[in-house]
Write a protein that holds these residues in place. Sequence first.
Motif, PDB file in Angstrom:
ATOM      1  N   PRO A   1       0.814  -1.214   0.000  1.00 35.05           N
ATOM      2  CA  PRO A   1       0.000   0.000   0.000  1.00 35.05           C
ATOM      3  C   PRO A   1       0.851   1.270   0.000  1.00 35.05           C
ATOM      4  CG  PRO A   1      -0.779  -1.562   1.651  1.00 35.05           C
ATOM      5  CD  PRO A   1       0.552  -2.059   1.178  1.00 35.05           C
ATOM      6  N   ALA A   2       0.215   2.355  -0.446  1.00 34.50           N
ATOM      7  CA  ALA A   2       0.875   3.659  -0.397  1.00 34.50           C
ATOM      8  C   ALA A   2       1.009   4.123   1.060  1.00 34.50           C
ATOM      9  CB  ALA A   2       0.069   4.671  -1.200  1.00 34.50           C
ATOM     10  N   LYS A   3       1.804   5.177   1.291  1.00 32.74           N
ATOM     11  CA  LYS A   3       2.136   5.618   2.650  1.00 32.74           C
ATOM     12  C   LYS A   3       0.912   5.978   3.470  1.00 32.74           C
ATOM     13  CE  LYS A   3       6.758   7.384   1.498  1.00 32.74           C
ATOM     14  NZ  LYS A   3       7.610   8.585   1.427  1.00 32.74           N
ATOM     15  N   GLU A   4      -0.096   6.603   2.842  1.00 26.19           N
ATOM     16  CA  GLU A   4      -1.248   7.076   3.610  1.00 26.19           C
ATOM     17  C   GLU A   4      -2.115   5.945   4.155  1.00 26.19           C
ATOM     18  OE1 GLU A   4      -2.197   7.638  -0.859  1.00 26.19           O
ATOM     19  OE2 GLU A   4      -0.486   7.890   0.503  1.00 26.19           O
ATOM     20  N   TYR A   5      -1.878   4.716   3.685  1.00 30.39           N
ATOM     21  CA  TYR A   5      -2.681   3.576   4.128  1.00 30.39           C
ATOM     22  C   TYR A   5      -2.613   3.395   5.640  1.00 30.39           C
ATOM     23  CZ  TYR A   5      -3.990  -1.345   4.867  1.00 30.39           C
ATOM     24  OH  TYR A   5      -4.572  -2.503   5.326  1.00 30.39           O
ATOM     25  N   SER A   6      -1.477   3.694   6.239  1.00 29.06           N
ATOM     26  CA  SER A   6      -1.301   3.473   7.677  1.00 29.06           C
ATOM     27  C   SER A   6      -2.275   4.305   8.507  1.00 29.06           C
ATOM     28  CB  SER A   6       0.132   3.788   8.100  1.00 29.06           C
ATOM     29  OG  SER A   6       0.450   5.142   7.813  1.00 29.06           O
ATOM     30  N   GLY A   7      -2.793   5.372   7.944  1.00 29.04           N
ATOM     31  CA  GLY A   7      -3.723   6.223   8.665  1.00 29.04           C
ATOM     32  C   GLY A   7      -5.178   5.912   8.408  1.00 29.04           C
TER      33      GLY A   7
ATOM     34  N   PRO B   1       9.172  -8.064 -17.205  1.00 31.54           N
ATOM     35  CA  PRO B   1       8.517  -7.786 -15.918  1.00 31.54           C
ATOM     36  C   PRO B   1       9.289  -6.752 -15.099  1.00 31.54           C
ATOM     37  CG  PRO B   1       9.776  -9.826 -15.786  1.00 31.54           C
ATOM     38  CD  PRO B   1       9.981  -9.301 -17.172  1.00 31.54           C
ATOM     39  N   PHE B   2       8.558  -5.751 -14.615  1.00 27.51           N
ATOM     40  CA  PHE B   2       9.186  -4.679 -13.837  1.00 27.51           C
ATOM     41  C   PHE B   2       8.300  -4.270 -12.667  1.00 27.51           C
ATOM     42  CE2 PHE B   2      11.072  -4.307 -18.020  1.00 27.51           C
ATOM     43  CZ  PHE B   2      12.405  -4.017 -17.746  1.00 27.51           C
ATOM     44  N   TRP B   3       8.970  -3.725 -11.644  1.00 25.61           N
ATOM     45  CA  TRP B   3       8.287  -3.014 -10.566  1.00 25.61           C
ATOM     46  C   TRP B   3       8.078  -1.585 -11.056  1.00 25.61           C
ATOM     47  CZ3 TRP B   3       6.344  -5.331  -6.368  1.00 25.61           C
ATOM     48  CH2 TRP B   3       6.882  -6.555  -5.965  1.00 25.61           C
ATOM     49  N   VAL B   4       6.817  -1.124 -10.973  1.00 27.67           N
ATOM     50  CA  VAL B   4       6.450   0.202 -11.474  1.00 27.67           C
ATOM     51  C   VAL B   4       5.652   0.941 -10.412  1.00 27.67           C
ATOM     52  CG1 VAL B   4       5.134   1.450 -13.241  1.00 27.67           C
ATOM     53  CG2 VAL B   4       6.420  -0.603 -13.859  1.00 27.67           C
ATOM     54  N   ARG B   5       5.916   2.226 -10.257  1.00 29.96           N
ATOM     55  CA  ARG B   5       5.161   3.060  -9.323  1.00 29.96           C
ATOM     56  C   ARG B   5       3.959   3.634 -10.074  1.00 29.96           C
ATOM     57  NH1 ARG B   5       5.915   3.010  -3.954  1.00 29.96           N
ATOM     58  NH2 ARG B   5       8.175   3.126  -4.311  1.00 29.96           N
ATOM     59  N   ASN B   6       2.729   3.310  -9.617  1.00 25.99           N
ATOM     60  CA  ASN B   6       1.542   3.798 -10.323  1.00 25.99           C
ATOM     61  C   ASN B   6       1.140   5.188  -9.836  1.00 25.99           C
ATOM     62  OD1 ASN B   6       0.057   3.499  -7.936  1.00 25.99           O
ATOM     63  ND2 ASN B   6      -0.930   1.596  -8.578  1.00 25.99           N
ATOM     64  N   ASN B   7       0.063   5.729 -10.443  1.00 29.30           N
ATOM     65  CA  ASN B   7      -0.327   7.098 -10.100  1.00 29.30           C
ATOM     66  C   ASN B   7      -0.965   7.214  -8.720  1.00 29.30           C
ATOM     67  OD1 ASN B   7      -2.812   5.947 -10.585  1.00 29.30           O
ATOM     68  ND2 ASN B   7      -3.186   7.054 -12.498  1.00 29.30           N
ATOM     69  N   ARG B   8      -1.202   6.084  -8.041  1.00 28.33           N
ATOM     70  CA  ARG B   8      -1.682   6.121  -6.654  1.00 28.33           C
ATOM     71  C   ARG B   8      -0.526   6.009  -5.664  1.00 28.33           C
ATOM     72  NH1 ARG B   8      -5.552   2.586  -9.069  1.00 28.33           N
ATOM     73  NH2 ARG B   8      -4.488   0.755  -8.217  1.00 28.33           N
ATOM     74  N   GLY B   9       0.694   5.962  -6.200  1.00 29.14           N
ATOM     75  CA  GLY B   9       1.870   5.858  -5.346  1.00 29.14           C
ATOM     76  C   GLY B   9       2.190   4.449  -4.921  1.00 29.14           C
TER      77      GLY B   9
END
Length: 535
Positions: A372-378, A412-420
């Motif tokens: 999850p993105a960083k804000e998930y923790s909140g 195959p790659f790790w990619v950062r999506n627009n939701r972070g």
Amino acid sequence: MTKTDISLLSNDKIFEKAGILKKDIDNSELTAEQIIENVIQINQGMSSVRLEKPCVINDGIKKIEEKEYPELIAFHSRASAAGRLLKFVPASGAASRMYRKLEILFHSNKNSSLDDLRIDADEGISEAAFAVRYFENIKKFAFYPELAESVKKSGHDLDRLINGKNLKAVIDYTLYKKGLNFKGLPKGLVPFHQYENEKRTAFEEHLVEAVSYTADITGKSKLHFTISPDHLNILEDFFSSILPEYQKKGLAFDISFSDQKKSTDTLSLLDDGSVLRDSYGDIVYRPAGHGALLENLNELNGDIVFIKNVDNVIQDRYKDTTIKYKKMLCGYLLKIQQATFSFLNQLENDDNPGALINRIEEFAKKTYCLIPAKEYSGYSPEEKNKYWTRQLNRPLRVCGMVKNEGHPGGGPFWVRNNRGELTKQIIEGSQVDFGNESQKKIFNSSTHFNPVDLVCGIRDYKGEKFDLLKFRDESAGFVSKKSFNGKQINALELPGLWNGSMSDWLTVFIEAPQITFTPVKEINDLLNEVHQPLN
């Protein structure tokens, strides 16, 4: 007006800039909104992805252990017997594409002899070396007897044509109506393989292979081929002629076809921004790449769908490994799909999701590498419930990945999506900003390659079919430079079927053996050992 601010114009101004008239819109399969979007996308170009790192074994790519085989085989066997499996084969490619090098060579040099070509090949001319290999080994092709017979009926001898200065005639007998007419056939109808008592086209090899991992309890296998509409009658006649022979062997098939929808075609612009037109003044629309086939896949009444290109087939003696890994990919998909559906049902019915969320977080990280993105923790418990319901209730694909040995195409790659969020994606070179050295370095460091070997789950936990168009990244298409009647054009390609069109799917990458990838892109590929009979 710059290329990047055309979207600020009114619709009428966009049409005016591109030279598009009202009658053009009225006569188009595309809506006015689609045409405007085409013009804007070609002018502005597409955004590049943000690569974080390549997926490698134990970091994005799973390696199936032998101890897992029995369980995965059992999952596959139950689904196969229940008739849940279908094979989807993109097969609209023309046979003539395999002959492109030879067509170009003999168009420019009509009277070359084999000796002339050998001299050019010795001087490092690759097209000549390709032609020498073709003609020196022509008797090894499964279609050779038919070619020789066709030449004989016209009063000539194939060996004399090859040994004389009539090599162009051999190509003409292969490609045009006076001979085998490969120019007018789909690639799947070319005889690929010779066996002791029969020869098989690529289409037939797909039938034989499909029986081993898609047949239901009655022995029937379901296959769907996407084809060019020009080839429909030819293919219906072909399958009508061969299926009785397979039925005698106790095999049964449910075969269907579809063609690429005209509504998925895209227009092209000249460098001055005006729309491309033909000699009659009509707008030229082009098929928008294999990404357009998402519409075909979306209309299938499917459940678990294998996807494999028409030219990626192999001789029988090598099929065991391919079939085993097809079953493994399918079994793994079914195993994790079952667990995913269980969690979704619990999320829907659990009034106290705290402990459940912890289990889901662990499962999602281990199985799908979902972080999850960083804000998930909140997030509150209710927000986390909604988050994981959205994350897990998506189409699912398990993709075979072979070690990269210099094949063109995506990986195959790790990619950062627009939701972070960090996600796993199949990325083509056209999606990467090669002007950025770090992105270029990441792309070139990939260890594995996508051979278009997918198993897809396209129904949700309630048994309803997903609308696959909702899980496509519209920005993942690209603009390519093409030539049309001597004019340089900017052509729009839709997001590729297994990259941008599936960018928001749940994704698992599994390493597969190299032998599962044996494509025939050029005619000489059929001379490789995996396509040749035993001596």
